[in-house]
Design a protein around this motif. Sequence first.
Motif, PDB file in Angstrom:
ATOM      1  N   GLN A  14       0.831  -1.195   0.000  1.00  0.00           N
ATOM      2  CA  GLN A  14       0.000   0.000   0.000  1.00  0.00           C
ATOM      3  C   GLN A  14       0.870   1.251   0.000  1.00  0.00           C
ATOM      4  N   GLU A  15       0.298   2.344  -0.467  1.00  0.00           N
ATOM      5  CA  GLU A  15       1.045   3.602  -0.530  1.00  0.00           C
ATOM      6  C   GLU A  15       1.249   4.154   0.880  1.00  0.00           C
ATOM      7  N   HIS A  16       2.482   4.525   1.183  1.00  0.00           N
ATOM      8  CA  HIS A  16       2.799   5.065   2.507  1.00  0.00           C
ATOM      9  C   HIS A  16       3.510   6.410   2.349  1.00  0.00           C
ATOM     10  N   SER A  17       3.116   7.358   3.168  1.00  0.00           N
ATOM     11  CA  SER A  17       3.691   8.696   3.111  1.00  0.00           C
ATOM     12  C   SER A  17       5.176   8.677   3.474  1.00  0.00           C
ATOM     13  N   ASP A  18       5.923   9.610   2.891  1.00  0.00           N
ATOM     14  CA  ASP A  18       7.334   9.757   3.252  1.00  0.00           C
ATOM     15  C   ASP A  18       7.507  10.459   4.600  1.00  0.00           C
ATOM     16  N   PHE A  19       6.441  11.073   5.077  1.00  0.00           N
ATOM     17  CA  PHE A  19       6.500  11.783   6.353  1.00  0.00           C
ATOM     18  C   PHE A  19       6.588  10.787   7.499  1.00  0.00           C
ATOM     19  N   VAL A  20       7.554  10.993   8.394  1.00  0.00           N
ATOM     20  CA  VAL A  20       7.774  10.087   9.522  1.00  0.00           C
ATOM     21  C   VAL A  20       7.594  10.859  10.828  1.00  0.00           C
ATOM     22  N   ARG A  21       6.835  10.305  11.755  1.00  0.00           N
ATOM     23  CA  ARG A  21       6.554  10.960  13.020  1.00  0.00           C
ATOM     24  C   ARG A  21       7.811  11.161  13.860  1.00  0.00           C
ATOM     25  N   VAL A  42      -2.976   8.272  16.448  1.00  0.00           N
ATOM     26  CA  VAL A  42      -1.811   9.152  16.368  1.00  0.00           C
ATOM     27  C   VAL A  42      -0.745   8.646  15.390  1.00  0.00           C
ATOM     28  N   GLY A  43      -0.938   7.470  14.806  1.00  0.00           N
ATOM     29  CA  GLY A  43      -0.030   7.015  13.757  1.00  0.00           C
ATOM     30  C   GLY A  43       0.943   5.927  14.145  1.00  0.00           C
ATOM     31  N   LYS A  44       0.633   5.130  15.134  1.00  0.00           N
ATOM     32  CA  LYS A  44       1.557   4.091  15.591  1.00  0.00           C
ATOM     33  C   LYS A  44       1.752   3.000  14.533  1.00  0.00           C
ATOM     34  N   ASP A 111      12.084 -14.463  26.840  1.00  0.00           N
ATOM     35  CA  ASP A 111      12.969 -15.411  27.519  1.00  0.00           C
ATOM     36  C   ASP A 111      13.405 -16.560  26.625  1.00  0.00           C
ATOM     37  N   TYR A 112      12.532 -17.000  25.719  1.00  0.00           N
ATOM     38  CA  TYR A 112      12.820 -18.190  24.915  1.00  0.00           C
ATOM     39  C   TYR A 112      13.451 -17.892  23.553  1.00  0.00           C
ATOM     40  N   HIS A 113      13.352 -16.648  23.095  1.00  0.00           N
ATOM     41  CA  HIS A 113      13.862 -16.307  21.760  1.00  0.00           C
ATOM     42  C   HIS A 113      14.784 -15.085  21.829  1.00  0.00           C
ATOM     43  N   PRO A 114      15.999 -15.266  22.290  1.00  0.00           N
ATOM     44  CA  PRO A 114      16.920 -14.126  22.441  1.00  0.00           C
ATOM     45  C   PRO A 114      17.317 -13.478  21.117  1.00  0.00           C
ATOM     46  N   ASP A 115      17.109 -14.166  19.996  1.00  0.00           N
ATOM     47  CA  ASP A 115      17.474 -13.598  18.702  1.00  0.00           C
ATOM     48  C   ASP A 115      16.300 -12.908  18.007  1.00  0.00           C
ATOM     49  N   LEU A 116      15.140 -12.916  18.626  1.00  0.00           N
ATOM     50  CA  LEU A 116      13.950 -12.323  18.014  1.00  0.00           C
ATOM     51  C   LEU A 116      13.666 -10.955  18.629  1.00  0.00           C
ATOM     52  N   HIS A 117      13.581  -9.939  17.765  1.00  0.00           N
ATOM     53  CA  HIS A 117      13.211  -8.601  18.214  1.00  0.00           C
ATOM     54  C   HIS A 117      11.691  -8.456  18.100  1.00  0.00           C
ATOM     55  N   VAL A 118      11.071  -7.978  19.170  1.00  0.00           N
ATOM     56  CA  VAL A 118       9.619  -7.827  19.194  1.00  0.00           C
ATOM     57  C   VAL A 118       9.264  -6.369  19.482  1.00  0.00           C
ATOM     58  N   VAL A 119       8.399  -5.814  18.633  1.00  0.00           N
ATOM     59  CA  VAL A 119       7.854  -4.477  18.852  1.00  0.00           C
ATOM     60  C   VAL A 119       6.344  -4.627  18.964  1.00  0.00           C
ATOM     61  N   PHE A 120       5.773  -4.146  20.047  1.00  0.00           N
ATOM     62  CA  PHE A 120       4.319  -4.211  20.202  1.00  0.00           C
ATOM     63  C   PHE A 120       3.759  -2.815  20.403  1.00  0.00           C
ATOM     64  N   SER A 121       2.528  -2.631  19.988  1.00  0.00           N
ATOM     65  CA  SER A 121       1.881  -1.331  20.164  1.00  0.00           C
ATOM     66  C   SER A 121       0.472  -1.526  20.654  1.00  0.00           C
ATOM     67  N   GLY A 122      -0.069  -0.485  21.262  1.00  0.00           N
ATOM     68  CA  GLY A 122      -1.431  -0.545  21.769  1.00  0.00           C
ATOM     69  C   GLY A 122      -2.144   0.774  21.573  1.00  0.00           C
ATOM     70  N   SER A 123      -3.371   0.717  21.107  1.00  0.00           N
ATOM     71  CA  SER A 123      -4.149   1.929  20.901  1.00  0.00           C
ATOM     72  C   SER A 123      -4.519   2.590  22.214  1.00  0.00           C
ATOM     73  N   SER A 124      -4.585   1.828  23.279  1.00  0.00           N
ATOM     74  CA  SER A 124      -4.864   2.366  24.603  1.00  0.00           C
ATOM     75  C   SER A 124      -3.662   2.105  25.495  1.00  0.00           C
ATOM     76  N   GLN A 146       2.323  10.833  21.088  1.00  0.00           N
ATOM     77  CA  GLN A 146       1.108  11.620  21.010  1.00  0.00           C
ATOM     78  C   GLN A 146       0.922  12.167  19.601  1.00  0.00           C
ATOM     79  N   GLY A 147      -0.096  13.001  19.416  1.00  0.00           N
ATOM     80  CA  GLY A 147      -0.447  13.490  18.088  1.00  0.00           C
ATOM     81  C   GLY A 147       0.561  14.474  17.524  1.00  0.00           C
ATOM     82  N   LEU A 148       0.220  15.023  16.378  1.00  0.00           N
ATOM     83  CA  LEU A 148       1.131  15.904  15.655  1.00  0.00           C
ATOM     84  C   LEU A 148       1.424  17.186  16.423  1.00  0.00           C
TER      85      LEU A 148
END
Length: 390
Positions: A14-21, A42-44, A111-124, A146-148
């Motif tokens: 999909q098309e994604h803006s070049d603007f980065v928060r 807010v764009g997470k 604890d079980y996957h030291p080579d795996l990087h995990v990023v999680f996000s939450g709307s709340s 937060q927002g812009l």
Amino acid sequence: MESLIATYKALLKQEHSDFVRYMHDRINWNNRLIGIVGPRGVGKTTLIIQHIINNLNADECLYVNADDFYFSSNKIVDLANNFSNIGGKYLFIDEIHKHDEWARELKLIYDYHPDLHVVFSGSSILDITKCANADLSRRAVIYKMQGLSFREYLKLFHNIDSRVFSLAEVLENKVELDKGVRPLQYFKQYLKNGYYPFALNDDYKSRLQAVVNQTLESDIPQYANMHASTSRKLRQLLAIISKNVPFKPNMKTIGESLGVSRNNVADYLLYIEQAGLISQLRDGTGGIRSLAKVDKVYLDNTNLMHLLNYGEPNNGNVRETFFMNQLRVDNDPIASSTADFQVGEFTFEVGGKNKGKKQIQSVANGFVVKDDIEYGALNTIPLWTFGMLY
């Protein structure tokens, strides 16, 4: 897992803006477990997808939404196992608070996957704050988004580029835009509909209303295990706030209006604040991020003021809301006994272009922050320049 990979690949196309928060460059992406939290809209998600496209090998990554039907019968930890077994290195999990036992599963993955990087996000941010209960506090690095800012708005909406200015530079009236750019030409529009990135869409008002509805009807009740009747009281409380901001809350009076105890009112206010719909200005006993005594209650940002107020909101309230919203990202504004705000050693009185200096005459390091002026001098600072802090 094949269906999740297919959805992920389609999303990348999909098309994604070049603007980065602003938050992207503040995150240490080398950490093994990263949480990105903040209010809805807010764009997470966009931030995560942009990071994958611009900085990683997409074939080593997987983005999933924890609200996907797949997770109704599968665990996140099992997905991580399978993904790691096929050579996956970066797992991105959006809306993670929608998945039961998410905190415990993240701990197991860490604890079980030291080579795996995990990023999680939450709307709340509400459920995310339970990290400590699952012993994630010493494993996960949490970033609150937060927002812009007004600076980001100028770039995204009008392609006007500017660097971030420090608070010291703002107070020394050193904020400058490119020659020919008149910030006041854009400032009022930002205050009305420039805080959320999706304001670029034509259906902005209805989408912002949906953000409010989902927060009140889903996010907070899910976190606090509320009944439907209780969640309706949140809407009543937000209506009271929107008609009176900023105001000094009388918990007893509000409780009587809602038919609940004063202790419940304090809890409701905190829930709504953490969910990103209001801000509470606290006194000097602990600052905005503590549970110190609340001096005033504001709506979180000026766009919400225009959405929830019938007619035009009060200009003075809009100015104070903008000032607090933009300043709090890297600072800790608290109530002032002589003026509107205190930030460290600095005292601020916020008003229109004709605002006098009476409140700060006897105060060291006092500043008058004025709307509707483009340039400042000495201890008079244009309000719009506080929108260049992030």
